[in-house]
Structure formats: C-alpha cells, structure tokens
Design a protein around this motif. Sequence first.
Motif, PDB file in Angstrom:
ATOM      1  N   SER A 135       0.849  -1.189   0.000  1.00  0.00           N
ATOM      2  CA  SER A 135       0.000   0.000   0.000  1.00  0.00           C
ATOM      3  C   SER A 135       0.891   1.247   0.000  1.00  0.00           C
ATOM      4  CB  SER A 135      -0.887   0.009   1.246  1.00  0.00           C
ATOM      5  OG  SER A 135      -0.093   0.267   2.398  1.00  0.00           O
ATOM      6  N   PRO A 136       0.314   2.399  -0.340  1.00  0.00           N
ATOM      7  CA  PRO A 136       1.109   3.632  -0.303  1.00  0.00           C
ATOM      8  C   PRO A 136       1.713   3.897   1.082  1.00  0.00           C
ATOM      9  CG  PRO A 136      -0.908   4.014  -1.518  1.00  0.00           C
ATOM     10  CD  PRO A 136      -1.020   2.633  -0.912  1.00  0.00           C
ATOM     11  N   GLU A 137       0.976   3.602   2.130  1.00  0.00           N
ATOM     12  CA  GLU A 137       1.500   3.822   3.496  1.00  0.00           C
ATOM     13  C   GLU A 137       2.688   2.901   3.773  1.00  0.00           C
ATOM     14  OE1 GLU A 137      -2.662   5.071   3.193  1.00  0.00           O
ATOM     15  OE2 GLU A 137      -1.752   3.126   2.829  1.00  0.00           O
ATOM     16  N   GLU A 138       2.608   1.665   3.321  1.00  0.00           N
ATOM     17  CA  GLU A 138       3.711   0.726   3.536  1.00  0.00           C
ATOM     18  C   GLU A 138       4.932   1.150   2.729  1.00  0.00           C
ATOM     19  OE1 GLU A 138       1.139  -3.331   4.414  1.00  0.00           O
ATOM     20  OE2 GLU A 138       1.433  -2.670   2.342  1.00  0.00           O
ATOM     21  N   LYS A 139       4.722   1.570   1.497  1.00  0.00           N
ATOM     22  CA  LYS A 139       5.853   2.044   0.677  1.00  0.00           C
ATOM     23  C   LYS A 139       6.482   3.289   1.285  1.00  0.00           C
ATOM     24  CE  LYS A 139       4.973  -0.145  -3.652  1.00  0.00           C
ATOM     25  NZ  LYS A 139       5.839  -0.409  -4.742  1.00  0.00           N
TER      26      LYS A 139
ATOM     27  N   LEU B 188      10.359   3.972   2.373  1.00  0.00           N
ATOM     28  CA  LEU B 188      11.134   5.132   1.935  1.00  0.00           C
ATOM     29  C   LEU B 188      11.758   5.887   3.103  1.00  0.00           C
ATOM     30  CD1 LEU B 188       8.815   6.642  -0.822  1.00  0.00           C
ATOM     31  CD2 LEU B 188      11.107   5.689  -1.150  1.00  0.00           C
ATOM     32  N   GLU B 189      11.080   5.883   4.239  1.00  0.00           N
ATOM     33  CA  GLU B 189      11.553   6.634   5.396  1.00  0.00           C
ATOM     34  C   GLU B 189      12.613   5.904   6.220  1.00  0.00           C
ATOM     35  OE1 GLU B 189       8.033   7.775   7.528  1.00  0.00           O
ATOM     36  OE2 GLU B 189       7.379   9.134   5.950  1.00  0.00           O
ATOM     37  N   ALA B 190      12.950   4.694   5.827  1.00  0.00           N
ATOM     38  CA  ALA B 190      13.989   3.947   6.552  1.00  0.00           C
ATOM     39  C   ALA B 190      15.310   4.724   6.495  1.00  0.00           C
ATOM     40  CB  ALA B 190      14.161   2.569   5.933  1.00  0.00           C
ATOM     41  N   ARG B 191      16.045   4.703   7.612  1.00  0.00           N
ATOM     42  CA  ARG B 191      17.297   5.469   7.708  1.00  0.00           C
ATOM     43  C   ARG B 191      18.376   4.964   6.770  1.00  0.00           C
ATOM     44  NH1 ARG B 191      18.340   4.905  13.882  1.00  0.00           N
ATOM     45  NH2 ARG B 191      17.014   3.164  13.421  1.00  0.00           N
ATOM     46  N   ASP B 192      18.459   3.643   6.619  1.00  0.00           N
ATOM     47  CA  ASP B 192      19.513   3.064   5.792  1.00  0.00           C
ATOM     48  C   ASP B 192      19.031   1.732   5.217  1.00  0.00           C
ATOM     49  OD1 ASP B 192      19.660   1.233   7.933  1.00  0.00           O
ATOM     50  OD2 ASP B 192      21.387   2.220   8.813  1.00  0.00           O
ATOM     51  N   ALA B 193      19.879   1.099   4.436  1.00  0.00           N
ATOM     52  CA  ALA B 193      19.498  -0.148   3.762  1.00  0.00           C
ATOM     53  C   ALA B 193      19.168  -1.256   4.758  1.00  0.00           C
ATOM     54  CB  ALA B 193      20.612  -0.596   2.825  1.00  0.00           C
TER      55      ALA B 193
ATOM     56  N   LEU C 282      11.089  -4.301   5.199  1.00  0.00           N
ATOM     57  CA  LEU C 282      10.605  -5.129   4.096  1.00  0.00           C
ATOM     58  C   LEU C 282      10.285  -6.529   4.589  1.00  0.00           C
ATOM     59  CD1 LEU C 282      10.075  -5.691   1.086  1.00  0.00           C
ATOM     60  CD2 LEU C 282      12.532  -6.160   0.852  1.00  0.00           C
ATOM     61  N   ARG C 283      11.180  -7.092   5.375  1.00  0.00           N
ATOM     62  CA  ARG C 283      10.946  -8.434   5.923  1.00  0.00           C
ATOM     63  C   ARG C 283       9.679  -8.456   6.765  1.00  0.00           C
ATOM     64  NH1 ARG C 283      11.565 -11.027  10.449  1.00  0.00           N
ATOM     65  NH2 ARG C 283      12.649  -9.345  11.473  1.00  0.00           N
ATOM     66  N   ALA C 284       9.493  -7.440   7.592  1.00  0.00           N
ATOM     67  CA  ALA C 284       8.307  -7.375   8.448  1.00  0.00           C
ATOM     68  C   ALA C 284       7.034  -7.286   7.613  1.00  0.00           C
ATOM     69  CB  ALA C 284       8.408  -6.181   9.395  1.00  0.00           C
ATOM     70  N   LEU C 285       7.046  -6.460   6.563  1.00  0.00           N
ATOM     71  CA  LEU C 285       5.868  -6.342   5.708  1.00  0.00           C
ATOM     72  C   LEU C 285       5.574  -7.651   4.979  1.00  0.00           C
ATOM     73  CD1 LEU C 285       6.390  -2.779   4.208  1.00  0.00           C
ATOM     74  CD2 LEU C 285       4.643  -3.493   5.850  1.00  0.00           C
ATOM     75  N   LEU C 286       6.613  -8.330   4.521  1.00  0.00           N
ATOM     76  CA  LEU C 286       6.412  -9.613   3.853  1.00  0.00           C
ATOM     77  C   LEU C 286       5.842 -10.656   4.804  1.00  0.00           C
ATOM     78  CD1 LEU C 286       9.632  -9.728   1.665  1.00  0.00           C
ATOM     79  CD2 LEU C 286       7.278  -9.415   0.875  1.00  0.00           C
ATOM     80  N   GLU C 287       6.306 -10.651   6.046  1.00  0.00           N
ATOM     81  CA  GLU C 287       5.773 -11.588   7.038  1.00  0.00           C
ATOM     82  C   GLU C 287       4.304 -11.291   7.334  1.00  0.00           C
ATOM     83  OE1 GLU C 287       8.307 -11.446  10.461  1.00  0.00           O
ATOM     84  OE2 GLU C 287       9.873 -12.641   9.496  1.00  0.00           O
ATOM     85  N   ILE C 288       3.966 -10.027   7.451  1.00  0.00           N
ATOM     86  CA  ILE C 288       2.574  -9.648   7.717  1.00  0.00           C
ATOM     87  C   ILE C 288       1.690 -10.101   6.561  1.00  0.00           C
ATOM     88  CG2 ILE C 288       0.996  -7.675   7.884  1.00  0.00           C
ATOM     89  CD1 ILE C 288       3.305  -6.238   9.438  1.00  0.00           C
ATOM     90  N   ASP C 289       2.123  -9.831   5.327  1.00  0.00           N
ATOM     91  CA  ASP C 289       1.335 -10.230   4.164  1.00  0.00           C
ATOM     92  C   ASP C 289       1.202 -11.746   4.070  1.00  0.00           C
ATOM     93  OD1 ASP C 289       0.655  -7.712   3.321  1.00  0.00           O
ATOM     94  OD2 ASP C 289       2.199  -7.601   1.781  1.00  0.00           O
TER      95      ASP C 289
END
Length: 62
Positions: free
Chosen positions: A17-21, A25-30, A37-44
């Motif tokens: 979703s736009p909020e997830e993206k 984008l707001e992450a401090r570093d890679a 990203l891992r957390a979002l993939l686990e949630i999905d």
Amino acid sequence: MSDAALVTSLCMACPFSPEEKQALLEARDAAQRAEALRALLEIDAFDGGPGRIKRRKRVEVG
C-alpha cells in the motif's frame, strides 16, 4: 547486484500500500529498509498475501 540494490528493487516491485511504501522510503539506511521489508512480507504472508481481500462471513438473520 548489491544487497542494498536488491532490497530497493524488491521494495519497488512488491505490491504494498502507499503507506507501507512510505514507511520503506523513510527507513534510515538499507539495513533498516531490509528489516521493514521483511516485516511487511511476514505480515502479508500471515494475512494471506498482498492485495488479498478478506471477506467476512455473512450471517443470515431470521
């Protein structure tokens, strides 16, 4: 391809979703972006996959 480039490519390609993206984008570093990203993939994965519409069971009254 570097790890950072791979994480960035996955963030762009995944149907979040736009909020997830925005959170990605707001992450401090890679490293933080990879963790998000891992957390979002686990949630999905837990919820049945990205874009999956959850339907409530219809309850008939009467």
